[in-house]
Design a protein around this motif. Structure first.
Motif, PDB file in Angstrom:
ATOM      1  N   VAL A 204     -20.819  69.960 -34.279  1.00 12.71           N
ATOM      2  CA  VAL A 204     -21.979  70.855 -34.187  1.00 12.71           C
ATOM      3  C   VAL A 204     -23.223  70.057 -33.840  1.00 12.71           C
ATOM      4  O   VAL A 204     -24.051  70.475 -33.016  1.00 12.71           O
ATOM      5  CB  VAL A 204     -22.189  71.612 -35.517  1.00 12.71           C
ATOM      6  N   PHE A 205     -23.346  68.881 -34.435  1.00 13.79           N
ATOM      7  CA  PHE A 205     -24.541  68.062 -34.248  1.00 13.79           C
ATOM      8  C   PHE A 205     -24.401  67.083 -33.075  1.00 13.79           C
ATOM      9  O   PHE A 205     -25.404  66.726 -32.455  1.00 13.79           O
ATOM     10  CB  PHE A 205     -24.847  67.293 -35.527  1.00 13.79           C
ATOM     11  N   THR A 206     -23.178  66.669 -32.778  1.00 13.50           N
ATOM     12  CA  THR A 206     -23.003  65.711 -31.693  1.00 13.50           C
ATOM     13  C   THR A 206     -22.913  66.384 -30.326  1.00 13.50           C
ATOM     14  O   THR A 206     -23.415  65.858 -29.335  1.00 13.50           O
ATOM     15  CB  THR A 206     -21.738  64.868 -31.929  1.00 13.50           C
ATOM     16  N   ARG A 207     -22.266  67.557 -30.255  1.00 14.20           N
ATOM     17  CA  ARG A 207     -22.079  68.234 -28.980  1.00 14.20           C
ATOM     18  C   ARG A 207     -23.096  69.350 -28.738  1.00 14.20           C
ATOM     19  O   ARG A 207     -23.253  69.802 -27.603  1.00 14.20           O
ATOM     20  CB  ARG A 207     -20.673  68.824 -28.898  1.00 14.20           C
ATOM     21  N   HIS A 208     -23.740  69.807 -29.791  1.00 15.18           N
ATOM     22  CA  HIS A 208     -24.659  70.943 -29.660  1.00 15.18           C
ATOM     23  C   HIS A 208     -26.018  70.624 -30.299  1.00 15.18           C
ATOM     24  O   HIS A 208     -26.620  71.460 -30.964  1.00 15.18           O
ATOM     25  CB  HIS A 208     -24.055  72.188 -30.309  1.00 15.18           C
ATOM     26  N   SER A 209     -26.470  69.396 -30.072  1.00 17.83           N
ATOM     27  CA  SER A 209     -27.722  68.955 -30.704  1.00 17.83           C
ATOM     28  C   SER A 209     -28.923  69.767 -30.218  1.00 17.83           C
ATOM     29  O   SER A 209     -29.828  70.073 -31.001  1.00 17.83           O
ATOM     30  CB  SER A 209     -27.950  67.466 -30.435  1.00 17.83           C
TER      31      SER A 209
ATOM     32  N   SER B  63      -5.511  77.966 -35.161  1.00 19.51           N
ATOM     33  CA  SER B  63      -6.488  77.678 -36.217  1.00 19.51           C
ATOM     34  C   SER B  63      -7.177  76.333 -36.008  1.00 19.51           C
ATOM     35  O   SER B  63      -7.986  75.910 -36.838  1.00 19.51           O
ATOM     36  CB  SER B  63      -5.795  77.690 -37.590  1.00 19.51           C
ATOM     37  N   ARG B  64      -6.854  75.648 -34.905  1.00 17.78           N
ATOM     38  CA  ARG B  64      -7.501  74.360 -34.651  1.00 17.78           C
ATOM     39  C   ARG B  64      -8.960  74.559 -34.270  1.00 17.78           C
ATOM     40  O   ARG B  64      -9.286  75.392 -33.427  1.00 17.78           O
ATOM     41  CB  ARG B  64      -6.783  73.619 -33.512  1.00 17.78           C
ATOM     42  N   ARG B  65      -9.841  73.808 -34.899  1.00 14.22           N
ATOM     43  CA  ARG B  65     -11.262  73.868 -34.605  1.00 14.22           C
ATOM     44  C   ARG B  65     -11.816  72.452 -34.560  1.00 14.22           C
ATOM     45  O   ARG B  65     -11.324  71.561 -35.266  1.00 14.22           O
ATOM     46  CB  ARG B  65     -12.023  74.679 -35.668  1.00 14.22           C
ATOM     47  N   PRO B  66     -12.822  72.214 -33.750  1.00 15.13           N
ATOM     48  CA  PRO B  66     -13.422  70.880 -33.708  1.00 15.13           C
ATOM     49  C   PRO B  66     -14.055  70.543 -35.052  1.00 15.13           C
ATOM     50  O   PRO B  66     -14.415  71.438 -35.817  1.00 15.13           O
ATOM     51  CB  PRO B  66     -14.483  71.004 -32.606  1.00 15.13           C
TER      52      PRO B  66
END
Length: 456
Positions: free
Chosen positions: A253-258, A245-248
């Motif tokens: 979402v905004f820092t790695r997938h801008s 159940s670990r999720r970033p």
């Protein structure tokens, strides 16, 4: 359940499943495919039905629940409609996060349960004469709760379709699943038409409008039953097997997938403005321009909806053959180039309103058909629902939900001529968005057609 898929790094640093390799076998059976598609599509139908039911019934219940005279109460009721859009980004963060951690089926069932409950509340709210201002407040609360649920519903469906659609027909499945939006809109107008024909407008205003919300709650319950029998996404299960159940964190979402965020935002703004103008506001625009009677123009929209639905299926099938980016880019470019000449011709009488309505429906069909796969392919499994949800919900709330209000404000101030150019400008953003999307790692490859054994 989806076929085995190629691995790319996800937000958590582990494997994510982007798209099936060419010619990969599919393990899901036909009944499983139907359950998966039904679970996705039924949500779009209920979402559109419930959301529009409020709008079409507002003239009947406004004075019963909201303060002010006829005009003031109606405007306040429509303000309550707009409030729901503001809650969508929050719902995307809350329910989208749960769908990424606990599963797509959990998110789909949760969002639909909340939608059904919130749809029933308006049917039970006492009148303003009985409880005063609390009647209006309860209706606004119902809209806020629905907005939260819709904010989680849409991206969870997108994630589910992305992960379960058959590889060679995934864009067609996207078109079918999002086509529920059109079906739900038609059902909402049909329900009100049936109530009007059976009990009459006076009875509707006296309280029969409540049956419309009862119908919305009942189809929501039916959707819950459909979704409970749907299988979980195999791709999500593989992700959970590796990471639990670990999720970033959501900020990733905004820092790695801008780049993905920018691409989805640009294309979402383009799609939502075109959709609301072409399929919602167009009859009002035509009436203001003297190009059509508003009642007749609104009645013709059922034809425009039907044409758009058919075109969505064809656009999905075309994307399966030539790829998603060419279809999206072509549709956005055509909208940017054609919308101003089409509306200018309609305003001058050179083109009939019905022709323009059908043509605009055709233009909006391709991006609408691609909504579910577009947002799903831009983000990895670990943050697919929450990432796609927050970005698209902000775009819809900021540009789609406010479009009718902006258009009316421009018209009142004598600047209606600006509206077509505004729509064209947002379409240009859609074109730019396709170029940004092509720079998202893995998206260009994932959006290409997957050859079958026959055409390899």
């Amino acid at each position: 359940m989806s076929a085995p898929q190629a691995q790319v790094p996800d937000a958590a640093g582990g494997p994510s499943l982007a798209s099936a390799p060419p010619g990969a076998p599919t393990e899901a059976t036909a009944p499983s495919r139907r359950r998966e598609l039904s679970a996705a599509t039924v949500g779009s139908i209920v979402e559109s039905f419930d959301w529009n039911m409020y709008a079409v019934l507002a003239p009947f219940f406004a004075t019963r629940l909201f303060p002010g005279g006829t005009t003031g109460a109606t405007l306040t009721a429509y303000a309550g409609f707009a409030v729901g859009f503001l809650a969508r980004p929050v719902g995307s963060a809350l329910i989208g996060r749960l769908a990424d951690k606990r599963g797509r089926r959990f998110g789909l069932t949760l969002s639909m349960s909340v939608i059904a409950a919130a749809s029933l509340l308006p049917a039970l709210v006492p009148s303003r004469e009985q409880i005063g201002i609390w009647a209006a407040l309860l209706m606004v609360v119902a809209r806020l709760v629905q907005g939260l649920a819709y904010g989680g519903e849409t991206p969870t469906v997108a994630a589910y379709v992305t992960e379960t659609a058959p590889p060679h027909r995934r864009f067609l499945f996207s078109g079918i699943s999002y086509g529920g939006i059109i079906i739900g809109s038609l059902l909402a107008f049909a329900t009100v038409a049936i109530l009007d024909a059976t009990v009459g407008a006076d009875a509707l205003a006296d309280g029969a409008w409540r049956w419309g919300f009862v119908a919305a709650a009942l189809i929501g319950v039916a959707a819950i039953w459909v979704r409970r029998s749907a299988p979980e996404s195999e791709e999500f299960e593989r992700e959970a097997a590796v990471h639990g159940s670990r999720r970033p964190p959501i900020r990733s979402v905004f820092t790695r997938h801008s780049t993905a965020c920018v691409a989805l935002f640009l294309m979402s703004v383009s799609t939502t403005v075109s959709f609301y103008f072409s399929l919602v506001y167009l009859p009002v625009y035509a009436a203001h321009a003297g190009a059509a009677d508003q009642a007749a123009a609104s009645a013709f929209m059922t034809v425009a909806y039907a044409v758009t639905l058919l075109a969505m299926l064809l656009a999905g099938a075309l994307a399966d053959r030539i790829g998603l980016i060419p279809v999206l880019r072509g549709a956005a470019l055509a909208t940017a180039v054609l919308v101003v000449p089409l509306l200018t011709a309609m305003d001058s009488g050179a083109l009939d309103y019905r022709v323009v309505a059908v043509l605009l429906g055709l233009l909006v069909a391709a991006p609408a058909a691609a909504v579910n796969l577009l947002s799903g392919l831009l983000f990895p499994t670990a943050v697919r629902a929450v990432g796609a949800g927050i970005v698209s919900a902000v775009a819809v709330a900021g540009f789609g939900g406010t479009f009718p209000l902006l258009a009316e404000a421009l018209t009142v101030r004598g600047h209606a001529v600006v509206i077509p150019y505004y729509v064209a400008a947002t379409a240009v953003l859609g074109v730019l968005g396709t170029f940004v999307a092509a720079r998202v790692p893995g998206f260009a490859a994932a959006s290409r057609p997957i050859p079958t054994e026959e055409n390899r």
